[in-house]
Scaffold this motif. Structure first.
Motif, PDB file in Angstrom:
ATOM      1  N   UNK A  28       0.950  -0.831   0.150  1.00 12.35           N
ATOM      2  CA  UNK A  28      -0.307   0.416  -0.274  1.00 12.35           C
ATOM      3  C   UNK A  28       0.630   1.499   0.034  1.00 12.35           C
ATOM      4  N   UNK A  29       0.141   2.455  -0.235  1.00 11.33           N
ATOM      5  CA  UNK A  29       0.812   3.589  -0.620  1.00 11.33           C
ATOM      6  C   UNK A  29       1.653   4.272   0.722  1.00 11.33           C
ATOM      7  N   UNK A  30       0.701   3.961   1.443  1.00 12.16           N
ATOM      8  CA  UNK A  30       1.225   4.255   2.910  1.00 12.16           C
ATOM      9  C   UNK A  30       2.368   3.958   3.580  1.00 12.16           C
ATOM     10  N   UNK A  31       2.523   2.487   3.276  1.00 11.39           N
ATOM     11  CA  UNK A  31       3.874   1.867   3.407  1.00 11.39           C
ATOM     12  C   UNK A  31       5.151   2.176   2.570  1.00 11.39           C
ATOM     13  N   UNK A  32       4.648   2.438   1.534  1.00 11.15           N
ATOM     14  CA  UNK A  32       6.007   3.071   1.370  1.00 11.15           C
ATOM     15  C   UNK A  32       5.897   4.115   2.053  1.00 11.15           C
ATOM     16  N   UNK A  33       4.922   4.929   1.676  1.00 11.94           N
ATOM     17  CA  UNK A  33       5.583   6.457   2.592  1.00 11.94           C
ATOM     18  C   UNK A  33       6.166   6.109   3.309  1.00 11.94           C
ATOM     19  N   UNK A  34       5.781   5.888   4.609  1.00 15.83           N
ATOM     20  CA  UNK A  34       6.827   5.445   5.909  1.00 15.83           C
ATOM     21  C   UNK A  34       7.950   5.093   5.582  1.00 15.83           C
ATOM     22  N   UNK A  35       8.188   4.744   4.990  1.00 20.10           N
ATOM     23  CA  UNK A  35      10.263   4.583   4.625  1.00 20.10           C
ATOM     24  C   UNK A  35      10.301   5.399   4.271  1.00 20.10           C
ATOM     25  N   UNK A  79      10.017   7.930   5.219  1.00 23.16           N
ATOM     26  CA  UNK A  79      10.246   9.524   6.235  1.00 23.16           C
ATOM     27  C   UNK A  79      11.653   9.644   6.573  1.00 23.16           C
ATOM     28  N   UNK A  80      12.462   8.541   6.653  1.00 20.50           N
ATOM     29  CA  UNK A  80      13.850   8.891   7.090  1.00 20.50           C
ATOM     30  C   UNK A  80      15.109   9.286   5.764  1.00 20.50           C
ATOM     31  N   UNK A  81      14.857   9.528   4.740  1.00 23.15           N
ATOM     32  CA  UNK A  81      14.986  10.008   4.141  1.00 23.15           C
ATOM     33  C   UNK A  81      14.281  11.647   3.629  1.00 23.15           C
ATOM     34  N   UNK A  82      13.279  11.372   4.358  1.00 25.61           N
ATOM     35  CA  UNK A  82      12.553  12.945   4.020  1.00 25.61           C
ATOM     36  C   UNK A  82      13.196  13.608   4.393  1.00 25.61           C
ATOM     37  N   UNK A  83      13.271  13.414   5.902  1.00 28.56           N
ATOM     38  CA  UNK A  83      13.886  14.573   7.158  1.00 28.56           C
ATOM     39  C   UNK A  83      15.751  14.702   7.236  1.00 28.56           C
TER      40      UNK A  83
END
Length: 176
Positions: free
Chosen positions: A20-27, A29-33
């Protein structure tokens, strides 16, 4: 109570479909930070660099303004002291006593050679000198009568010899 084992084996079924898309987005997260932190660091570094340059420019301008103000104050103080001495010398030059008058005129002569003397003050000296020397005709006095004026040079007319050439006509600049 003692634990009792399960009556039978447990079957686990794993569905392997797309995530699901939210699972990919959660992965991610650290790169976005990390990217946000690097961007904030770059913006702050540029801001600090710009402020440092602006502060240096402002400090240089303030130093220059302070130096100009000090130079102007020093010149004004020097001129004020020169004028105080001139007033003293003028008072002495107009004194009826010959010794005091000579002292005042000698002091005026020295003061007139100062770089602080302006044209207006030198004209004042001319008037005082004429008044003291008794020349009330109002005509032009010659340079010998006014010791603070530069004497006229012999070759001021520009003619050096009979052929009409001047020193400006006959000089050449020699190069290296």
């Amino acid at each position: 109570m003692t634990p009792v084992p399960s009556p039978g084996p447990l079957d686990v079924v794993v569905h392997s479909g797309p995530a699901d898309w939210w699972v990919i987005l959660a992965g991610l997260g650290p790169l976005a930070v990390l990217i946000a932190a690097l961007l904030a660091f770059y913006i702050n570094w540029r801001t600090l660099k710009q402020r440092t340059a602006a502060d240096k420019t402002a400090l240089d301008q303030k130093r220059e303004a302070d130096a100009d103000a000090l130079r102007q104050k020093t010149e004004a103080d020097s001129r004020a002291e020169w004028w105080r001495r001139t007033q003293w010398a003028l008072d002495r030059a107009l004194d009826p006593d010959e010794g005091t008058k000579a002292l005042g005129l000698a002091t005026l002569e020295v003061l007139a050679r100062s770089e602080l003397a302006r044209t207006e003050e030198l004209e004042l000296f001319d008037i005082a000198w004429k008044s003291v020397s008794g020349d009330e005709s109002g005509g032009e006095a010659d340079a010998d009568a006014l010791p603070w004026q530069e004497p006229a040079l012999v070759d001021d007319g520009g003619n050096i010899g009979e052929n009409g050439t001047t020193d400006r006509d006959s000089t050449k600049e020699v190069g290296p």
